[in-house]
Design a protein around this motif. Structure first.
Motif, short mmCIF file in Angstrom:
data_model
loop_
_atom_site.label_atom_id
_atom_site.label_comp_id
_atom_site.label_asym_id
_atom_site.label_seq_id
_atom_site.Cartn_x
_atom_site.Cartn_y
_atom_site.Cartn_z
N GLU B 120 47.93 89.52 14.14
CA GLU B 120 46.83 90.35 13.66
C GLU B 120 45.62 89.47 13.33
O GLU B 120 44.49 89.75 13.75
N VAL B 121 45.89 88.40 12.57
CA VAL B 121 44.80 87.51 12.15
C VAL B 121 44.22 86.76 13.34
O VAL B 121 43.01 86.55 13.44
N ASP B 123 44.00 87.83 16.33
CA ASP B 123 43.08 88.76 17.00
C ASP B 123 41.77 88.86 16.23
O ASP B 123 40.69 88.90 16.81
N ARG B 124 41.90 88.90 14.90
CA ARG B 124 40.72 89.07 14.05
C ARG B 124 39.71 87.95 14.24
O ARG B 124 38.51 88.19 14.26
N LYS B 126 39.54 86.15 16.85
CA LYS B 126 39.32 86.03 18.29
C LYS B 126 39.75 84.66 18.84
O LYS B 126 38.98 83.95 19.49
N ALA B 149 41.64 81.53 10.03
CA ALA B 149 42.82 82.40 10.12
C ALA B 149 43.87 81.99 9.09
O ALA B 149 44.44 82.83 8.39
N ASN B 155 45.93 87.26 2.73
CA ASN B 155 45.02 88.15 2.01
C ASN B 155 44.46 87.55 0.73
O ASN B 155 44.74 88.06 -0.36
N LEU B 179 31.53 85.68 11.36
CA LEU B 179 32.95 85.98 11.16
C LEU B 179 33.30 85.93 9.68
O LEU B 179 33.93 86.85 9.13
N GLU B 182 31.69 88.91 7.89
CA GLU B 182 32.39 90.17 8.19
C GLU B 182 33.69 90.27 7.40
O GLU B 182 33.99 91.31 6.80
N ILE B 183 34.45 89.18 7.43
CA ILE B 183 35.74 89.18 6.74
C ILE B 183 35.52 89.40 5.24
O ILE B 183 36.25 90.15 4.59
N GLU B 186 34.69 93.05 4.79
CA GLU B 186 35.81 93.89 5.18
C GLU B 186 36.90 93.90 4.11
O GLU B 186 37.42 94.95 3.75
N TYR B 187 37.26 92.73 3.61
CA TYR B 187 38.38 92.65 2.68
C TYR B 187 37.95 92.50 1.22
O TYR B 187 38.79 92.35 0.34
#
Ligand SMILES: Nc1ncnc2c1ncn2[C@@H]1O[C@H](COP(=O)(O)OP(=O)(O)OP(=O)(O)O)[C@@H](O)[C@H]1O
Ligand SMILES: [Mg+2]
Lengths: 248, 268
Positions: B120-121, B123-124, B126, B149, B155, B179, B182-183, B186-187
């Motif tokens: 998952e990470v 992919d996040r 990229k 990552a 988290n 990146l 955004e992270i 997002e979190y």
């Protein structure tokens, strides 16, 4: 000089204390230990076997060449080989070589981790980096006496080979010499030494790697310093242990 | 939210941090800027607890770091992700193992769950086609992605980055900056970034503190830094002609805009 040595020694013992505290999760530690056994113990077997066999052979040949007096029995070649291999060659001489091989591997791998902030990364995650890095090495070197056991065997085998192949002694004479006035405590003494040398071999280079400062060049320098100090520690403790254990 | 109250830190009698107070808000990219040697890294490492401060207080969402017990400190550490200047990836492990490391160390997740999260990470951030490679086999930009990552896989509530785009080309640097931003949004992470990259300052500087010789000399955001008349900041940020021109242009445009707005309002 004396002051800086004292600081080193003090910090070395503080490091050891930290190595045994705040244990890393066992599931991960187990893997680390296997990896260190592979790197430090299995990885050293080849060179140790090679050296032991040939140096054992040379010891036998040298003894034979120096026994010019016909009154001295030939079986002494076997006796001398056994004594020198078990008492000094395998435990001490091989350990000095290992201080170069195993030691520089330990210093440079930990030192590189220091320089590239990998140790900081471990610490930031809340991991006791000393335990994580050094403890598995100390457990791995507890197998070091096995290496030396193999070295003793091959050293004596090399002596037999050199002696018999060079026609200095017959196989029977050599074996009589091997069995002559055998003192079991000598083997105990050799293995006590070996265990202590093994501990020094892993912990001193680890210390110099862990506390190094600077860049890639300093990693090289730290490896050299570690080799010098490890050799000194082995030679000095050899002297102390020998006078404590053997002289009465 | 991280509150810093009057932090002092010295090495061998020389003060490197001379009483810094500020607040780093949650869900924002907080930037620390300043000249080489101004104490940015020391400040970050002090916040992380790698260096112990002489006096002052650091509060992680109300928890005073120095008065936590050992286990509480360790628990707090697991809430922190850190991206080091040189990435600091474990070079004996593959990319995948590096990212999985905090999970294996601090959670009791099964291997399947761990790999699910790791992918998952991956992919996040990229990361493409790098799972089984060693850090030495991938480019600097990819190493940064792996480092990010690894920092976010568990988290974290707090993300620290020491010069995350040093050594990267300008384009990749912007990608990495975005990146991280955004992270952060997002979190809802409290993110603190050390930088001397002016691009980052203007792009993602939601809260900026400027350190000079261990003193907080200015704070504001990426809009305010264009309009400030603080001499130290101007001297540091606009040390190149190019940035000076950009600054003048933006100021000029802004003035026009406000004039227009005033006019529009008058007409209404
Ligand atoms: N471990 C240390 N021991 C002694 N002094 C230190 C230590 N770490 C940093 N310093 C000193 O603190 C000051 C600030 O250093 P710091 O690394 O924080 O600068 P910086 O702002 O991060 O610079 P750069 O942009 O070059 O990374 C420097 O004068 C440095 O010599
Ligand atoms: Mg720095």
């Amino acid at each position: 000089m004396i002051k800086s040595s004292l600081i080193h020694i003090g910090r070395y013992f503080l490091m050891l204390k930290e190595v045994f505290s705040r244990m890393t999760k066992w599931k991960i530690m187990k893997q680390l230990i296997f990896k260190e056994i592979d790197d430090l113990i299995i990885g050293s077997l080849g060179i140790v076997c090679f050296l032991s066999f040939f140096v054992g052979g040379v010891v036998a040949i040298q003894t034979a060449l120096n026994l010019t007096n016909p009154l001295i029995p030939k079986y002494l070649i076997g006796f001398a080989t056994r004594q020198s291999v078990i008492l000094e060659f395998s435990p001490t001489f091989i350990s000095i070589i290992m201080a170069g091989k195993m030691g520089s591997f330990i210093t440079s791998s930990i030192g590189t981790m220091r320089v590239t902030e990998q140790i900081d990364a471990l610490e930031v995650m809340g991991i006791n980096s000393l335990n994580y890095l050094v403890f598995p090495k100390l457990i791995a070197v507890s197998l070091y006496p096995f290496v030396i056991g193999i070295s003793m065997f091959l050293g004596i085998l090399g002596g037999w080979f050199g002696g018999v192949m060079g026609n200095f002694v017959t196989s029977e004479q050599f074996i009589v010499g091997l069995q002559d006035t055998f003192i079991p405590f000598h083997v105990v003494y050799a293995f006590i030494k070996t265990a202590i040398f093994g501990f020094l071999l892993a912990s001193i280079p680890a210390y110099f790697g862990y506390y190094m400062k600077g860049g890639a060049l300093e990693v090289g320098k730290a490896s050299t310093t570690a080799f010098v100090w490890t050799s000194v520690a082995i030679i000095v403790s050899n002297y102390i242990l020998t006078s404590l254990l053997l002289s009465k | 939210m991280i509150e810093v109250q009057d932090i002092v830190k010295s090495f061998d009698g020389t003060q490197v941090l001379k009483g810094i107070s500020t607040v780093f808000e949650t869900g924002k990219t907080n930037l620390i800027i300043g000249q080489s040697g101004s104490g940015k890294t020391v400040f970050l490492k002090t916040l992380l607890g790698i260096h112990r401060h002489d006096s002052g207080r650091i509060l992680f969402d109300g928890r005073v770091y120095s008065s936590l017990s050992k286990t509480e400190k360790r628990d707090l550490r697991t809430e922190i992700g850190m991206v080091f200047q040189g990435s600091a990836l474990f070079d004996s492990m593959t990319v995948e193992e590096n990212i999985a490391f905090p999970l294996r160390m601090f959670t009791n997740k099964s291997n399947k769950e761990i790999m699910l999260r790791v992918n998952e990470v991956i992919d996040r951030v990229k990361l493409i086609d790098a799972n089984k490679k060693k850090p030495a086999e991938i480019s600097g930009g990819m190493q940064k992605r792996v480092a990010i990552a690894r920092a976010i896989v568990n988290n974290p509530k707090y993300l620290f980055c020491d010069e995350p785009n040093s050594g990267l080309d300008p384009k990749t640097a912007i990608v990495i900056d975005n990146l991280i931003q955004e992270i952060t949004h997002e979190y809802g992470i409290t993110t603190i970034i050390n930088t001397h990259d002016m691009n980052s300052v203007l792009e993602i500087g939601e809260h900026i503190i400027f350190l000079k010789n261990g003193v907080l000399a200015w704070s504001g955001n990426h809009k305010e830094i264009i309009h400030t008349d603080n001499e130290d900041v101007v001297d540091f940020v606009y040390s190149s002609d190019l940035f000076n021109m950009v600054r003048d242009a933006i100021r000029h445009m802004d003035k026009k805009k406000t004039k227009k707005e005033l006019k529009n309002r008058e007409q209404e």
